[in-house]
Design a protein around this motif. Structure first.
Motif, PDB file in Angstrom:
ATOM      1  N   ASP A   1       0.827  -1.212   0.000  1.00  0.00           N
ATOM      2  CA  ASP A   1       0.000   0.000   0.000  1.00  0.00           C
ATOM      3  C   ASP A   1       0.857   1.256   0.000  1.00  0.00           C
ATOM      4  O   ASP A   1       1.764   1.408   0.822  1.00  0.00           O
ATOM      5  CB  ASP A   1      -0.906   0.030   1.239  1.00  0.00           C
ATOM      6  CG  ASP A   1      -2.004  -1.010   1.137  1.00  0.00           C
ATOM      7  OD1 ASP A   1      -2.451  -1.273   0.023  1.00  0.00           O
ATOM      8  OD2 ASP A   1      -2.400  -1.553   2.176  1.00  0.00           O
TER       9      ASP A   1
ATOM     10  N   THR B   1     -16.126   2.513  -5.346  1.00  0.00           N
ATOM     11  CA  THR B   1     -16.923   1.516  -4.628  1.00  0.00           C
ATOM     12  C   THR B   1     -16.708   0.121  -5.201  1.00  0.00           C
ATOM     13  O   THR B   1     -16.696  -0.868  -4.460  1.00  0.00           O
ATOM     14  CB  THR B   1     -18.413   1.888  -4.686  1.00  0.00           C
ATOM     15  OG1 THR B   1     -18.803   2.072  -6.061  1.00  0.00           O
ATOM     16  CG2 THR B   1     -18.672   3.183  -3.933  1.00  0.00           C
TER      17      THR B   1
ATOM     18  N   GLU C   1     -13.427  -1.130  -3.893  1.00  0.00           N
ATOM     19  CA  GLU C   1     -13.559  -1.584  -2.505  1.00  0.00           C
ATOM     20  C   GLU C   1     -14.214  -2.954  -2.444  1.00  0.00           C
ATOM     21  O   GLU C   1     -13.800  -3.826  -1.660  1.00  0.00           O
ATOM     22  CB  GLU C   1     -14.383  -0.565  -1.717  1.00  0.00           C
ATOM     23  CG  GLU C   1     -14.524  -0.903  -0.244  1.00  0.00           C
ATOM     24  CD  GLU C   1     -15.299   0.155   0.520  1.00  0.00           C
ATOM     25  OE1 GLU C   1     -15.525  -0.044   1.728  1.00  0.00           O
ATOM     26  OE2 GLU C   1     -15.677   1.177  -0.094  1.00  0.00           O
ATOM     27  N   ALA C   2     -15.227  -3.180  -3.299  1.00  0.00           N
ATOM     28  CA  ALA C   2     -15.897  -4.478  -3.321  1.00  0.00           C
ATOM     29  C   ALA C   2     -14.946  -5.580  -3.778  1.00  0.00           C
ATOM     30  O   ALA C   2     -14.959  -6.695  -3.237  1.00  0.00           O
ATOM     31  CB  ALA C   2     -17.118  -4.415  -4.243  1.00  0.00           C
TER      32      ALA C   2
ATOM     33  N   ARG D   1     -11.684  -5.580  -3.409  1.00  0.00           N
ATOM     34  CA  ARG D   1     -10.745  -5.822  -2.310  1.00  0.00           C
ATOM     35  C   ARG D   1     -11.364  -6.706  -1.235  1.00  0.00           C
ATOM     36  O   ARG D   1     -10.706  -7.591  -0.680  1.00  0.00           O
ATOM     37  CB  ARG D   1     -10.298  -4.491  -1.696  1.00  0.00           C
ATOM     38  CG  ARG D   1      -9.385  -3.673  -2.583  1.00  0.00           C
ATOM     39  CD  ARG D   1      -8.724  -2.553  -1.801  1.00  0.00           C
ATOM     40  NE  ARG D   1      -9.672  -1.571  -1.326  1.00  0.00           N
ATOM     41  CZ  ARG D   1     -10.043  -0.477  -1.989  1.00  0.00           C
ATOM     42  NH1 ARG D   1      -9.513  -0.244  -3.185  1.00  0.00           N
ATOM     43  NH2 ARG D   1     -10.902   0.381  -1.493  1.00  0.00           N
ATOM     44  N   ASP D   2     -12.652  -6.470  -0.945  1.00  0.00           N
ATOM     45  CA  ASP D   2     -13.302  -7.207   0.137  1.00  0.00           C
ATOM     46  C   ASP D   2     -13.743  -8.607  -0.275  1.00  0.00           C
ATOM     47  O   ASP D   2     -13.713  -9.531   0.544  1.00  0.00           O
ATOM     48  CB  ASP D   2     -14.525  -6.425   0.638  1.00  0.00           C
ATOM     49  CG  ASP D   2     -14.138  -5.108   1.296  1.00  0.00           C
ATOM     50  OD1 ASP D   2     -12.964  -4.976   1.695  1.00  0.00           O
ATOM     51  OD2 ASP D   2     -15.005  -4.212   1.384  1.00  0.00           O
ATOM     52  N   SER D   3     -14.151  -8.774  -1.532  1.00  0.00           N
ATOM     53  CA  SER D   3     -14.809 -10.017  -1.933  1.00  0.00           C
ATOM     54  C   SER D   3     -13.960 -10.931  -2.799  1.00  0.00           C
ATOM     55  O   SER D   3     -14.217 -12.138  -2.840  1.00  0.00           O
ATOM     56  CB  SER D   3     -16.110  -9.689  -2.696  1.00  0.00           C
ATOM     57  OG  SER D   3     -16.950  -8.849  -1.927  1.00  0.00           O
TER      58      SER D   3
ATOM     59  N   ASN E   1     -10.478 -11.213  -2.857  1.00  0.00           N
ATOM     60  CA  ASN E   1      -9.134 -11.514  -2.366  1.00  0.00           C
ATOM     61  C   ASN E   1      -8.060 -10.831  -3.201  1.00  0.00           C
ATOM     62  O   ASN E   1      -6.981 -11.362  -3.406  1.00  0.00           O
ATOM     63  CB  ASN E   1      -8.890 -13.035  -2.338  1.00  0.00           C
ATOM     64  CG  ASN E   1      -7.641 -13.400  -1.552  1.00  0.00           C
ATOM     65  OD1 ASN E   1      -7.223 -12.667  -0.656  1.00  0.00           O
ATOM     66  ND2 ASN E   1      -7.027 -14.513  -1.894  1.00  0.00           N
TER      67      ASN E   1
ATOM     68  N   LYS F   1      -6.251  -7.547  -2.772  1.00  0.00           N
ATOM     69  CA  LYS F   1      -6.092  -6.463  -1.809  1.00  0.00           C
ATOM     70  C   LYS F   1      -5.801  -5.138  -2.484  1.00  0.00           C
ATOM     71  O   LYS F   1      -6.200  -4.077  -2.000  1.00  0.00           O
ATOM     72  CB  LYS F   1      -4.966  -6.817  -0.840  1.00  0.00           C
ATOM     73  CG  LYS F   1      -4.688  -5.760   0.211  1.00  0.00           C
ATOM     74  CD  LYS F   1      -3.532  -6.166   1.102  1.00  0.00           C
ATOM     75  CE  LYS F   1      -3.205  -5.080   2.112  1.00  0.00           C
ATOM     76  NZ  LYS F   1      -2.037  -5.441   2.949  1.00  0.00           N
TER      77      LYS F   1
END
Length: 647
Positions: A135, A451, A454-455, A457-459, A461, A463
């Motif tokens: 990051d 958005t 972000e989805a 990254r969250d769903s 795998n 990152k």
């Protein structure tokens, strides 16, 4: 400062800029063709229409605006709007989004107080460093040397656990910008002690050169400039030969097989029918097929004449077919790409999928950092492909959504994969395919909608799914504050700007001023001065005074930066109180009291004789800290405090 910022264009980048400006408390007026009922525009003055219309610009408050940001998706609209704005208000600051890379420096040079920015140029360094080290919050330059701002999370069983922040900064040549204890609030540099020991779950934001940050951002095997694995020379050559043969089209193979079969049969006929030896048989066959020559033999049986005649006709036809097909194949195949197989490492490299504006600049940044790159592009005549090859990177022409192409690029053993094509769906597909090949290496996927990123990254795998508008927007917002505002970063709920300030002659806040005093007066952290080594984490040169022409790079909160940009005087509401002092410091204290109070030597001696006493008052925060540092070097026990309010 209540003057509004005019924002022209509310695409994906425009909306992100609006969010940054609102978060910083900056009033904004918007001109756009978008639907004014969008909930994100709640409370924002909005004018629907073409930003090239003078009456709309004036209605939005151009005459009193602090700046104009123009970020539509059309270069012509952006340029024409910028010129119109400059005509209507010659002094207002203008920030323009440009796609055309050639126009960017020329527009900034031709129009005063105008900054032209490219989304790809802003985001590519961030994407490249994210692929290398994880990051990345921001990238800036000191003397054209890239420096990275990154957030580090302390995991379990990490060597960072129980490490002192001061030791860590000194060992890795870093500046610590903030520290957030696990479950606590973020503390900026002025509240962070070098004696702080890190615990599991702590966050801290540090800046430094990428190679200095790398050891604390990646695992033990992830060396930023090393770790590239190459096959042996012979193996690389065999790969090239194998790929060359594998790339030959079926018609070329059939024509080649027919030609060589004819040569073989004819050689047999001459050897056993006419009685020549093998070498003469092959020579006569090639002569007849290639040049239409005659049979060189003392006795030529009748059947041999018929055979030679047929061989001449068949040979001419086969040779013509073979030549045509092979020539067409060479023209179409561009076999120069076949040789790229020799330049593809076995592992440790970075694979960049897509050579558009963002992908090409990612390759440039990675190569400049000394890293090995393999690029994949599915367009044969891509204008960047040859330039990338000249930079030293391997280029594979193929579709990165096909597993065989990624395998050819050794994506499974690469250090990281960057999916940077123009299609979000293709990028997601490439990211998922690369994840299947290797679930541990770093994958960076370029997306547009924050958005959606972000989805993913969250769903999914993945990152490091990044939104390009979200990465670029801070730089457009920051450009309002100065020519060299390089980026904005967010720490907790606070927005920080990294700025390069040029000290002008007779500047009341910077010229001939103590850097130590100025940094306290305006609450910034100096990172370095152009032409000099970066400042050490353990302190600034105590006697450093800024001179005209110095380029000072700082990090500050936006509110403090605005005070500095406006050259707003710092309040003189501090004083320094001396508790005790050694005899050797008496004359120094007399001198300071006489200067501050404009009194006689006897009066100063009387003040100094009674401890505790006020050494100096009506000081700014910076002046009090500078004075405190001076007397403490002479073993004086003193403190700086707010002066009591007067009635």
């Amino acid at each position: 400062m209540n003057q509004p910022v005019l924002l022209c264009g509310l695409g994906r980048v425009g909306f992100r800029i609006l969010q940054h400006l609102k978060a910083a408390g900056v009033p904004v007026s918007v001109i756009s063709e978008n639907d004014p009922t969008d909930p994100q525009l709640a409370g924002v003055p909005f004018i629907k229409g073409d930003c090239r219309r003078p009456e709309l610009l004036e209605q939005a408050g151009l005459k009193t605006a602090r700046g104009v940001i123009i970020v539509t998706s059309d270069d012509l609209v952006n340029v024409s709007t910028a010129m119109l704005v400059r005509k209507l208000n010659p002094d207002v600051r203008v920030v323009v989004r440009m796609f055309n890379q050639n126009l960017i420096p020329r527009l900034g040079a031709a129009m005063k107080n105008t900054v032209a920015l490219s989304v790809s140029a802003l985001t590519a360094p961030l994407i490249a460093l994210t692929a290398l080290t994880g990051d990345t919050l921001g990238v800036f330059k000191l003397d054209d040397v890239p420096h990275q701002v990154a957030e580090v999370v302390v995991p379990e069983n990490s060597p960072l656990v129980h490490a002192r922040l001061g030791d860590l900064a000194k060992q890795h040549k870093l500046m610590i910008l903030s520290h957030t204890p696990s479950g606590g609030e973020a503390k900026l540099w002025e509240a962070v002690s070098g004696d702080t020991r890190l615990a599991v779950g702590d966050h801290f934001v540090a800046c430094g050169r990428p190679e200095d940050l790398a050891p604390i951002l990646v695992d033990e095997d992830g060396n930023l400039f090393g770790g590239v694995r190459w096959a042996g020379w012979l193996r690389r050559q065999l790969r090239t030969v194998g790929r060359t043969l594998g790339a030959i089209d079926l018609p070329v193979r059939l024509a080649s097989a027919g030609l060589f079969f004819t040569l073989f049969v004819s050689t047999l006929m001459f050897r056993y029918g006419v009685g020549t030896d093998w070498a003469d048989g092959l020579y006569q066959t090639v002569s007849i097929v290639a040049t239409g020559g005659e049979l060189h033999a003392e006795s030529r049986p009748p059947w041999a004449k018929v055979f030679v005649s047929v061989l001449k006709i068949a040979g001419a036809a086969l040779l013509a077919i073979f030549t045509a097909l092979f020539t067409q194949y060479f023209i179409r195949a561009k076999l120069g790409g076949v040789l790229e197989a020799r330049r593809i490492p076995d592992g440790g490299h970075v694979v960049v999928c897509g050579l558009g504006n963002v992908g090409f600049r990612c390759v440039e940044e990675l190569v400049r950092l000394g890293h090995q790159v393999v690029a994949i592009e599915n367009v044969h005549d891509n204008p960047f492909a040859e330039t990338v090859r000249r930079l030293g990177a391997a280029v594979i022409i193929g579709d990165a959504t096909v597993g065989a192409v990624l395998k050819q690029a050794r994506a499974g053993t690469a250090r990281s994969v960057i999916a940077a094509t123009e299609s979000e769906l293709r990028n997601l597909e490439i990211g998922l395919l690369a994840r299947e090949m290797n679930s541990t290496h770093r994958i960076v996927v370029r997306l547009t909608e924050p958005t959606f990123a972000e989805a993913v990254r969250d769903s999914a795998n993945i990152k490091h799914a990044v939104s390009v508008p979200a990465l670029a927007a801070p730089a457009f917002a920051a450009a309002l504050y100065g020519d060299r505002v390089q980026t904005l970063i967010t720490v907790g709920s606070r927005t920080l700007a990294i700025v390069e300030l040029t000290v002008q002659p007779n500047d009341p806040c910077l010229h001939e001023q103590s850097l130590l005093a100025t940094m306290f007066d305006y609450s910034f952290l100096p990172l370095g001065i152009g032409g000099k080594p970066p400042f050490p984490q353990d302190g600034l040169p105590k006697a450093l005074r800024l001179q005209a022409g110095d380029k000072l790079t700082i990090v500050a909160e936006l509110s403090a930066l605005e005070r500095l940009v406006r050259r707003e005087p710092a309040p003189a509401d501090r004083r320094v109180v001396v508790e005790s002092y050694p005899y050797s410091a008496r004359e120094l204290l007399w001198s300071i009291v006489r200067t501050n109070r404009r009194c006689t030597e006897e009066e100063a001696a009387a003040v100094v004789a009674q401890t505790p006493f006020v050494l100096a008052e009506q000081l700014t925060a910076g002046e009090s800290e500078e004075l405190l540092a001076l007397v403490e070097r002479n073993k004086v026990d003193a403190r700086a405090e707010a002066a009591p309010a007067t009635v």
